[in-house]
Design a protein around this motif. Structure first.
Motif, PDB file in Angstrom:
ATOM      1  N   VAL A   1       0.847  -1.190   0.000  1.00  0.00           N
ATOM      2  CA  VAL A   1       0.000   0.000   0.000  1.00  0.00           C
ATOM      3  C   VAL A   1       0.884   1.243   0.000  1.00  0.00           C
ATOM      4  O   VAL A   1       1.796   1.385   0.824  1.00  0.00           O
ATOM      5  CB  VAL A   1      -0.930  -0.001   1.237  1.00  0.00           C
ATOM      6  N   ALA A   2       0.619   2.163  -0.931  1.00  0.00           N
ATOM      7  CA  ALA A   2       1.447   3.353  -1.089  1.00  0.00           C
ATOM      8  C   ALA A   2       0.970   4.462  -0.159  1.00  0.00           C
ATOM      9  O   ALA A   2      -0.223   4.616   0.096  1.00  0.00           O
ATOM     10  CB  ALA A   2       1.415   3.841  -2.538  1.00  0.00           C
ATOM     11  N   ILE A   3       1.918   5.246   0.352  1.00  0.00           N
ATOM     12  CA  ILE A   3       1.588   6.393   1.193  1.00  0.00           C
ATOM     13  C   ILE A   3       1.508   7.642   0.319  1.00  0.00           C
ATOM     14  O   ILE A   3       2.276   7.799  -0.640  1.00  0.00           O
ATOM     15  CB  ILE A   3       2.617   6.576   2.325  1.00  0.00           C
ATOM     16  N   VAL A   4       0.572   8.530   0.634  1.00  0.00           N
ATOM     17  CA  VAL A   4       0.365   9.761  -0.113  1.00  0.00           C
ATOM     18  C   VAL A   4       0.815  10.979   0.671  1.00  0.00           C
ATOM     19  O   VAL A   4       1.466  11.875   0.158  1.00  0.00           O
ATOM     20  CB  VAL A   4      -1.132   9.909  -0.505  1.00  0.00           C
ATOM     21  N   ASP A   5       0.489  11.010   1.957  1.00  0.00           N
ATOM     22  CA  ASP A   5       0.755  12.212   2.758  1.00  0.00           C
ATOM     23  C   ASP A   5       0.696  11.836   4.230  1.00  0.00           C
ATOM     24  O   ASP A   5       0.225  10.752   4.600  1.00  0.00           O
ATOM     25  CB  ASP A   5      -0.284  13.292   2.438  1.00  0.00           C
ATOM     26  N   LYS A   6       1.193  12.725   5.082  1.00  0.00           N
ATOM     27  CA  LYS A   6       1.034  12.577   6.525  1.00  0.00           C
ATOM     28  C   LYS A   6       0.982  13.962   7.129  1.00  0.00           C
ATOM     29  O   LYS A   6       1.397  14.955   6.518  1.00  0.00           O
ATOM     30  CB  LYS A   6       2.173  11.772   7.138  1.00  0.00           C
ATOM     31  N   GLY A   7       0.465  14.053   8.349  1.00  0.00           N
ATOM     32  CA  GLY A   7       0.383  15.354   8.989  1.00  0.00           C
ATOM     33  C   GLY A   7      -0.248  15.256  10.359  1.00  0.00           C
ATOM     34  O   GLY A   7      -0.400  14.179  10.933  1.00  0.00           O
ATOM     35  N   LYS A   8      -0.640  16.417  10.880  1.00  0.00           N
ATOM     36  CA  LYS A   8      -1.191  16.509  12.226  1.00  0.00           C
ATOM     37  C   LYS A   8      -2.353  17.484  12.237  1.00  0.00           C
ATOM     38  O   LYS A   8      -2.285  18.553  11.631  1.00  0.00           O
ATOM     39  CB  LYS A   8      -0.107  16.963  13.205  1.00  0.00           C
ATOM     40  N   THR A   9      -3.426  17.099  12.926  1.00  0.00           N
ATOM     41  CA  THR A   9      -4.550  18.006  13.134  1.00  0.00           C
ATOM     42  C   THR A   9      -4.400  18.651  14.512  1.00  0.00           C
ATOM     43  O   THR A   9      -3.356  18.532  15.156  1.00  0.00           O
ATOM     44  CB  THR A   9      -5.876  17.237  13.045  1.00  0.00           C
ATOM     45  N   ASP A  10      -5.455  19.325  14.955  1.00  0.00           N
ATOM     46  CA  ASP A  10      -5.384  19.979  16.265  1.00  0.00           C
ATOM     47  C   ASP A  10      -5.228  18.984  17.408  1.00  0.00           C
ATOM     48  O   ASP A  10      -4.634  19.317  18.438  1.00  0.00           O
ATOM     49  CB  ASP A  10      -6.642  20.829  16.500  1.00  0.00           C
ATOM     50  N   ASN A  11      -5.761  17.779  17.256  1.00  0.00           N
ATOM     51  CA  ASN A  11      -5.739  16.847  18.383  1.00  0.00           C
ATOM     52  C   ASN A  11      -5.238  15.445  18.044  1.00  0.00           C
ATOM     53  O   ASN A  11      -5.259  14.568  18.897  1.00  0.00           O
ATOM     54  CB  ASN A  11      -7.139  16.727  18.992  1.00  0.00           C
TER      55      ASN A  11
END
Length: 625
Positions: free
Chosen positions: A82-92
């Motif tokens: 499975v390929a990864i597209v993006d990652k990040g963080k929200t407020d919580n």
């Protein structure tokens, strides 16, 4: 991914929870969090968004596992992963964006009694190829199970391996030592699919643990049961199954790792002949020589437009010939950057530079390079090293320069101690584009990314180093200490200059960090070397910087070591307490005789002189009357 009904634990989320994506539907949930079907607004395509449970997002160990999965997927590009597209963080919480696999899991496929044996063999072969590729990239899954294998219906039902949250990153997958895993990581594994050594001590699991898991999945795929205790061969459970599958399964399930297949490649060699030729998984498509030549010619046109119109025809013709010659070449996987930088074959040349060597306190010694009057000696190998305005600089590599690797280590003595701290600010930049480099790129392919490193180097090629691959790429902690060796991908590097730090506690626990102050974050899990940690290097290690390709700058290189406590002095001969002697005062630096090993036999104690005892005067005899 099959649909999943939300519960109180995994309730629906706001559609705009993740910036740039619209959450459409909850499709799965587990101990770590939830998976949502979503739309990537910029491209209008369907993706899968994995959300870490907000409660777990407060625990650094769960955050590290989540980041580890992103780092593992970022290193893998394979049709069955499975390929990864993006990652990040929200407020919580934190999130991963992956390709959306529209189909069931292998668990659901197992429940279908009508599935034909050749199709199941094909799916197992695809899974093995994915794990073979991951092992070749230094990634061990360590949590293989049917739920982590998805079947892509849009791609003809091919298998795709997912969930690399428990993956390890190793230079040598057969190394005996690993980064210590926390008990949280161990408990997240699935006992039924774990190799025996992984159940006892997860840090001892290597690539052969994945082979054991593949054996469990292979057995369960054909029988619907997990092989526990005494079990029948799969051919007895499934009529028409080739009996050769029994031998494959039994070898995968050997309790002793040394008795299993040595690699997934060897497993594939036995499994592939059992799959009908028409059902073999299609390997990644390779372009024909003419297709490669046309692609190379288009690249050449863009380059020559920036140089001169007269070079266009020559470059295009040259590229056609190069593409034809290179079409059958196989590229050799380069060594890890740390290993290349610490290579003993690089010849050292002594050079003095501005710096300072000082005793900060009677128990603390520090060396600083780049600024100071002491001119410490550095041993420079490979590329040129310059001192520019308090900064150590590896300038761009000349086109004709033989070595692409540069290394410099501080040749300073007396850095023996317990607690240690190595810090510096590093930067790695790509070399400036020239028409020679562009033509060389057409001939040899794209050049590797520039790399800068900061670490400690001992004797016989022993080292621990932090590797910076440039902005956005994961930082890497690499180590090679005799039989212990490996690599761990960490957090993505921020843009611009990066502050790196290696810190060793008094107990010999080594930790890597990026950033400073409130922004400082651990890069990887701690490496426990023990109180006598310098012995793993063969000698007291010295600070070392390195560079591959491009321009590398190192500023504020500082290495501080707390000296060990002075050894207690002992007398040349043991102190022996003679019985029946009056007590006497013992000097402060005296130790009991049983704590001292005398090199020569101690002479016997001199005889104790006692004052002569005078005889009592004789009493006169009584007079007789």
């Amino acid at each position: 991914m099959s649909s999943f009904e939300p519960t109180a634990i995994s309730r629906s989320r706001p559609p705009d929870l993740v910036s740039g994506y619209r959450l459409e539907k909850l499709v799965g949930a587990g101990g770590m969090g939830e998976v949502h079907k979503a739309t990537q607004l910029s491209l209008g395509r369907t993706v899968a968004v994995k959300l870490l449970n907000p409660d777990l997002a407060k625990d650094p160990s769960f955050i590290a596992r989540f980041q580890k999965e992103a780092a593992a997927l970022a290193t893998l590009s394979h049709p069955h992963v499975v390929a990864i597209v993006d990652k990040g963080k929200t407020d919580n919480t934190y999130y991963l964006v992956m390709e959306f696999v529209d189909g069931p899991s292998l668990r659901e496929l197992m429940r279908s009694p009508s599935m034909e044996t050749p199709v199941l063999l094909r799916r197992m072969l695809e899974i093995c190829r994915a794990i073979e590729y991951a092992h070749g990239r230094g990634v061990i899954h360590r949590d293989l199970k049917p739920e982590n294998i998805l079947l892509d219906q849009q791609a003809g039902g091919i298998a795709k391996v997912s969930d690399f949250g428990l993956a390890s990153f190793l230079d040598d997958a057969s190394a005996a030592s690993r980064f210590a895993l926390t008990s949280t990581h161990v408990s997240m594994g699935t006992i039924s699919y774990m190799a025996p050594e992984q159940r006892v001590d997860a840090k001892s699991a290597d690539a052969r643990a994945d082979i054991f898991s593949l054996g469990v999945i292979l057995y369960e795929t054909f029988t619907g049961e997990v092989p526990l205790g005494t079990f029948d061969p799969p051919s007895r459970k499934r009529p028409g199954l080739d009996a050769r599958v029994d031998a494959i399964v039994m070898r995968c399930l050997k309790p002793d790792p040394d008795e299993r297949y040595p690699s997934v490649t060897a497993l594939i060699a036995d499994l592939e002949p059992l799959v009908p030729g028409s059902l073999l998984s299609m390997p990644p498509l390779r372009l024909t020589r003419w297709q490669r030549a046309k692609a190379a010619m288009r690249r050449a046109a863009r380059v020559t437009a920036q140089t001169a119109a007269g070079v266009t025809v020559l470059a295009a013709v040259g590229v056609l010939g190069v593409a034809y010659n290179r079409s059958g070449q196989v590229r050799v996987q380069p060594p890890l950057p740390g290993k290349a930088i610490m290579d003993q074959a690089l010849r050292d040349t002594p050079r003095n530079g501005p710096g300072r060597v000082e005793d900060v306190t009677p128990d603390k010694r520090r060396v600083t390079m780049g600024d100071g009057p002491d001119l410490p000696q550095m041993l420079v190998a490979g590329r040129t090293l310059n001192f520019e305005n308090k900064t150590l600089v590896f300038p761009p590599v000349d086109d004709d320069e033989a070595s692409r690797v540069g290394r410099a280590r501080v040749d300073v003595l007396g850095m023996v101690g317990g607690v240690a701290r190595l810090t510096a600010r590093v930067r790695a930049e790509a070399p400036p584009a020239t028409w020679k480099r562009r033509l060389k790129e057409l001939w040899d392919g794209p050049p590797p990314e520039p790399v800068a490193s900061l670490g400690l180097m001992g004797r016989d090629g022993r080292y621990v180093t932090l590797v910076h691959h440039g902005a956005g790429a994961p930082l890497t902690l690499e180590w090679s200490l005799g039989e212990r060796g490996g690599a761990m991908l960490g957090l993505a590097s921020p843009e611009g200059e990066v502050r790196l730090e290696l810190f060793v506690t008094e107990d010999g626990v080594m930790q890597a960090f990026v950033g400073q102050g409130k922004d400082q974050r651990p890069i990887a899990e701690p490496l426990n070397l023990g109180p006598d940690w310098q012995a793993h290097f063969g000698e007291a290690p010295v600070p070392t910087i390195g560079c591959i390709e491009g321009t590398c700058t190192v500023e504020g290189l500082t290495y501080t070591v707390d000296k060990p406590a002075p050894m207690t002095e002992t007398p040349a001969t043991p102190v022996v307490v003679v019985p029946q002697q009056p007590p006497r005062t013992v000097a402060a630096n005296t130790v009991p005789a049983k704590a001292v090993v005398a090199k020569k036999p101690a002479p016997p104690p001199p005889p104790v002189k006692r004052p002569p005892v005078k005889a009592a005067p004789a009493k006169p005899a009584p007079k007789r009357r």
